[in-house]
Design an enzyme around this catalytic site. Structure first.
Site, PDB file in Angstrom:
ATOM      1  CG  ASP A 339     -61.064 -60.675  10.202  1.00 19.57           C
ATOM      2  OD1 ASP A 339     -61.171 -60.022  11.255  1.00 19.57           O
ATOM      3  OD2 ASP A 339     -61.412 -61.858  10.085  1.00 19.57           O
ATOM      4  CG  HIS A 371     -62.087 -61.215  14.517  1.00 23.11           C
ATOM      5  ND1 HIS A 371     -62.037 -61.581  13.191  1.00 23.11           N
ATOM      6  CD2 HIS A 371     -62.969 -62.072  15.105  1.00 23.11           C
ATOM      7  CE1 HIS A 371     -62.853 -62.603  12.982  1.00 23.11           C
ATOM      8  NE2 HIS A 371     -63.433 -62.923  14.130  1.00 23.11           N
ATOM      9  CB  SER A 527     -64.379 -66.163  13.801  1.00 22.32           C
ATOM     10  OG  SER A 527     -65.247 -65.186  13.307  1.00 22.32           O
TER      11      SER A 527
END
Length: 573
Positions: A339, A371, A527
């Site tokens: 990520d 994120h 996600s």
């Protein structure tokens, strides 16, 4: 008796003979001219003879044709191929072949796609002008395609494994596949035998082990041009995977013929591979170049350095309650994520067991968009007043930082994903979370298969491109657990992808997570659904998840919810 005529008489006789001869010549010329005019008039009335049509007289094959096999067609008046195309004539639509060379008597071509083929049936070849539907010729000879065998590979323990690869047509299905069998999710014991990709249409015989030997030949699929918008791969780069350094050096020597040179090379000890990134000439058409390499050097595993994007859709959810997750799950687990950068100083992460490592180009700027923090907080985050805490209370997270920013674009590429996977395997993780997606890539499929051979579960977000979108990878690779998103009312997230590759649904709308700096934020997208399944896979097995999930949508597994909403039982205890 000879008569001696007077001299004057003889002269007159000669003149008479001369004029007679001239008269005959004039009559003959007049007749020839008349005949010529008559012929010209007839030509105007009668149709002119047409050019000779092409004829296919011979197909040089001893038996059926295999995927990726080169074969020769002989005939008459075949032309030079500039304005003609060669097809499997009786598929619907006709399936175009890709000739390597074309002359008036011989065509050399290769079979790179069987997405429309019914194995065991015989087909005609046909030739027609480009842009036209009428056939100039169809062969009386029939062509049969070999039924593809399953590939026999070996796992690290020496156990045989089957690996199946996609063709270029992501949505096409092999009509011989058992639809019900293809919808069974992999279990921890049977995961390897189900292959590395979904919607299988082509298989290639790759006898031998992938571990410590030369790689078998990759599937021979032709690369389609990228969308008209900006290409989704690194410019002027191609990536190659090899079994070892000796093979990598041989590939480098072979690719010098294409005027490309090694940019970087790394031995991936844990995956048993060598990754090489090649720099191509400026302005070179990468699609044509890659297709040339695949046609002329079919044993080389080559593909683009594809880009992959985060699958967040920026926007306090009861996500944990939706899946019946307990307030604390004290079962130890080693979990990996690929990520964006994780901020270890974030209040939800600062005292947790988190190991990070960057996998990005030198001097690149790490993505700090939150994120990576969000995924990490859902997996192992601290419990705080305004945050329920991570799912795996005693989990140790290994976070590969693989994304970077370039001109306001945030992405990663095939090269760095594979390098990150190699590191995560070395850390002995049991499951890996991949909340990003992009195009299908042969090399990524191979690397993920190596990961799965190590009995590591791979979980990925299913995509946020809508119901009519093509499958997103790596989620759509077979054996990767694809996760879609639902809201608190168990409605499907409106932007979620659909498809046969969907395995499970999990909370993914209005999910409260860590964000940038010290902040928190509501998030939505597949996600943020993926970590719920990742956590469950770390304490349970896939078969148990399937049996305990709540069926949503159509009865049984479907293209929207897969097997349904995951539910935890007492695995944490």
């Amino acid at each position: 008796m000879r008569i001696d005529w007077p001299k004057g008489v003889r002269i007159i006789a000669r003149f008479i003979a001369l004029f007679t001869t001239l008269g005959l010549l004039l009559d003959t010329n007049s007749l020839t001219a008349a005949e010529s005019r008559a012929s010209q008039q007839a030509a105007e009335v009668l149709p002119r003879p047409s050019a000779s049509k092409p004829e296919i007289l011979k197909i040089n094959l001893q038996s059926c044709v295999k995927l990726g096999q080169q074969f020769t067609i002989e005939g008459k008046n075949l032309g030079n191929g500039r304005n003609l195309s060669l097809y499997i004539a009786d598929t619907k639509p006709a399936l175009q072949l890709n000739p390597i060379s074309w002359s008036t008597r011989r065509i050399v071509t290769v079979n790179t796609d069987t997405s429309l083929i019914e194995f065991g049936r015989r087909y005609q070849l046909g030739i027609r002008k480009k842009g036209q539907k009428a056939w100039l010729t169809k062969s009386k000879l029939l062509l049969e395609f070999c039924r593809p065998p399953n590939s026999r590979l070996e796992t690290a323990s020496g156990e045989p494994a089957t690996v199946n690869f996609d063709s270029t047509t992501a949505q096409a299905r092999n009509p011989n596949d058992d639809a019900s069998a293809s919808r069974q999710p992999p279990t921890s014991n049977a995961r390897i035998d189900e292959g590395v990709s979904r919607n299988v249409t082509d298989y290639v015989d790759r006898s031998g082990s992938l571990m410590g030997r030369s790689l078998p030949s990759p599937p021979q699929v032709r690369i389609a041009p990228p969308p008209s918008k900006s290409p989704d791969f690194e410019p002027n780069q191609l990536v190659v995977l090899s079994a070892d350094m000796q093979e990598a050096n041989k590939v480098s020597a072979e690719l010098r013929n294409f005027n490309i040179r090694v940019k970087s090379r790394k031995k991936l000890t844990n995956l048993g591979l060598v990754i090489s990134v090649f720099r191509t000439p400026q302005g070179e058409d990468l699609v044509d170049l890659a297709n040339q390499i695949r046609a002329q050097s079919p044993d080389i595993w080559v593909d683009f350095n594809h880009h992959y994007q985060l699958l967040a859709d920026p926007r306090h959810s009861l996500g944990q309650k939706m899946v019946d997750w307990p307030e604390s799950c004290n079962k130890p687990a080693r979990v990996g994520q690929l990520d964006t950068q994780v901020n270890l100083q974030h209040p939800s992460l600062n005292s947790k067991m988190i190991t990070t490592k960057p996998f990005r180009p030198k001097n690149s700027e790490a993505v700090q968009d939150g994120h990576g923090n969000a995924i990490a907080s859902l997996l192992v985050g601290n419990k705080m007043n305004n945050f329920p805490g991570g799912l795996l209370t005693q989990g140790h997270l290994f976070a590969a930082d693989i994304f970077w920013e370039d001109s306001d674009k945030k992405y990663t590429s095939t090269e760095w994903i594979i390098k990150g996977l190699d590191w995560l395997v070395s850390q002995k993780v049991s499951v890996i979370n991949m909340s990003f997606g992009g195009r299908q890539n042969l090399l990524l499929a191979l690397a993920i298969d190596r990961v799965i051979q190590k009995n590591i579960t791979v979980v990925a977000a299913a995509g946020n491109s809508g119901k009519d979108a093509l499958p997103i990878y790596p989620a759509a690779f077979k054996n990767v657990i694809a996760v879609t998103a639902i809201d608190k009312n168990q409605n499907l997230y409106k932007k979620a992808n659909r498809g046969d590759y969907i395995d499970f649904a999990a909370p993914g709308v209005a999910i409260w997570t860590a964000h940038k700096k010290n902040g928190f934020k509501y998030q939505q997208g597949t996600s943020f659904a993926a970590p719920f399944v990742t956590a469950m896979a770390a304490v349970s097995d896939i078969e148990t998840l399937k049996n305990s999930s709540i069926d949503l949508g159509e009865p049984g597994r479907d293209k929207s919810f897969g097997w349904g909403l995951i539910k935890i039982n007492d695995e944490c205890n």
